[in-house]
Design a protein around this motif. Structure first.
Motif, PDB file in Angstrom:
ATOM      1  N   GLY A  41       6.581  -4.468  -5.700  1.00 13.28           N
ATOM      2  CA  GLY A  41       7.201  -4.433  -4.385  1.00 13.28           C
ATOM      3  C   GLY A  41       6.574  -5.486  -3.477  1.00 13.28           C
ATOM      4  N   ASN A  43       5.490  -6.554   0.414  1.00 16.90           N
ATOM      5  CA  ASN A  43       5.159  -6.032   1.737  1.00 16.90           C
ATOM      6  C   ASN A  43       4.660  -7.166   2.633  1.00 16.90           C
ATOM      7  N   ASP A  76       2.224  -3.012  -4.069  1.00 15.57           N
ATOM      8  CA  ASP A  76       3.162  -2.019  -4.617  1.00 15.57           C
ATOM      9  C   ASP A  76       3.493  -2.430  -6.036  1.00 15.57           C
ATOM     10  N   SER A 160       8.593   0.099  -5.520  1.00 20.04           N
ATOM     11  CA  SER A 160       8.661  -0.072  -4.060  1.00 20.04           C
ATOM     12  C   SER A 160       8.508   1.259  -3.322  1.00 20.04           C
ATOM     13  N   CYS A 164       5.143   2.072   1.450  1.00 23.55           N
ATOM     14  CA  CYS A 164       5.865   2.537   2.643  1.00 23.55           C
ATOM     15  C   CYS A 164       6.162   4.031   2.580  1.00 23.55           C
ATOM     16  N   GLY A 194      10.734  -1.567   5.901  1.00 24.44           N
ATOM     17  CA  GLY A 194      10.473  -0.685   4.772  1.00 24.44           C
ATOM     18  C   GLY A 194       9.911   0.657   5.197  1.00 24.44           C
ATOM     19  N   SER A 197      12.606   2.584   7.205  1.00 23.86           N
ATOM     20  CA  SER A 197      13.658   3.090   6.323  1.00 23.86           C
ATOM     21  C   SER A 197      13.209   4.351   5.599  1.00 23.86           C
ATOM     22  N   ARG A 222      21.288  -1.775   8.285  1.00 25.32           N
ATOM     23  CA  ARG A 222      20.280  -1.151   7.432  1.00 25.32           C
ATOM     24  C   ARG A 222      19.802   0.170   8.028  1.00 25.32           C
ATOM     25  N   ARG A 226      20.550   4.197   6.412  1.00 23.56           N
ATOM     26  CA  ARG A 226      19.502   5.174   6.087  1.00 23.56           C
ATOM     27  C   ARG A 226      19.732   6.497   6.815  1.00 23.56           C
TER      28      ARG A 226
END
Length: 247
Positions: A41, A43, A76, A160, A164, A194, A197, A222, A226
């Motif tokens: 992932g 970040n 990640d 991922s 987060c 991230g 979300s 986005r 969510r």
């Protein structure tokens, strides 16, 4: 092994700071695990690492005794256990694991006295404060960072999850009595990122009503995807949806 490497002489934008190089596979300690990375992932901490600001991560480690002249980031990942140290007993070679980015010393005095490891003086961000993160074929982690990967998750989803997701869960659920429950309005700063979300999705799962706060220019779609109950644009006061408790 191949790795995406940052060197001090390349500090700047990520596009210029990172370069794929061949470096030696790192050795592991007695309580450490070598993981073959299946997916990693991304970040923002390694945007900082690439720029050398606010911390020059290579110099920071050098001042603590490291001889490495480079940085391999990534906080990640999910992968397969390739090798284990002599004192590792929670995972074994061949296990499919998700990696927790919280890197601490289980023998630190404060942890041995009962402190929350995430508040320990020994806590470091793996792949940012430590070297040999997930942007490589192999990464080194402490045994306690390894969690068995659920079979229902593919490699990309698993890779991922914890940086987060774990942070959002702790913020919403572990600060008793300030834990999120059904009907609670929850203001989530940075709802398009991230962490935001993940927080929106957790809040919904717990029956709360998340309000996503986002900066101008960020991805409104986005936040909505969510399932935020409403959206506020920072700096303008513009909002979409009915704010929790509004009449």
């Amino acid at each position: 092994m191949y790795a995406a490497v940052i060197r001090p002489e390349r500090y700047g934008s990520p596009a210029g700071a990172f370069a794929v190089e061949t470096v030696a596979v790192p050795t592991i300690g007695r309580r450490q695990v070598l993981v073959w990375v299946m997916a990693a992932g991304v970040n923002f901490n390694n945007v900082w690492a690439a720029s050398g600001r606010p911390v020059d991560v290579v110099d920071h480690r050098r001042r603590r005794g490291s001889t490495d002249e480079f940085h391999i980031g990534g906080s990640d990942a999910a992968g397969v256990v390739w090798a284990v140290g002599a004192e590792v007993n929670r995972v074994q070679v061949g296990d499919e694991v998700i990696l927790n980015p919280a890197y601490w010393d289980e023998l630190a005095d404060d942890i041995r006295l009962g402190a929350d490891p995430t508040l320990s003086k020994s806590l470091q961000a793996w792949g940012y404060e430590t070297n040999y993160g997930s942007f490589a074929q192999f990464t080194v982690v402490n045994e306690g960072q390894c969690h068995l990967k659920p079979a229902s998750l593919d490699w990309m989803s698993a890779s991922s999850l914890l940086c987060c997701g774990g942070t959002a869960y702790r913020q919403l659920c572990t600060w008793t009595p300030h834990t999120v429950g059904p009907g609670d309005p929850v203001l989530i700063w940075g709802g398009a990122g991230g962490l935001g979300s993940a927080a929106i999705q957790f809040a919904r799962q717990f029956g709360a009503r998340p309000v996503g706060l986002r900066a101008l220019g960020k991805d409104t779609g986005r936040v909505g995807s969510r399932r935020a109950a409403s959206l506020v644009r920072r700096g303008t006061g513009l909002r979409r949806g009915v704010l929790p408790g509004a009449r």
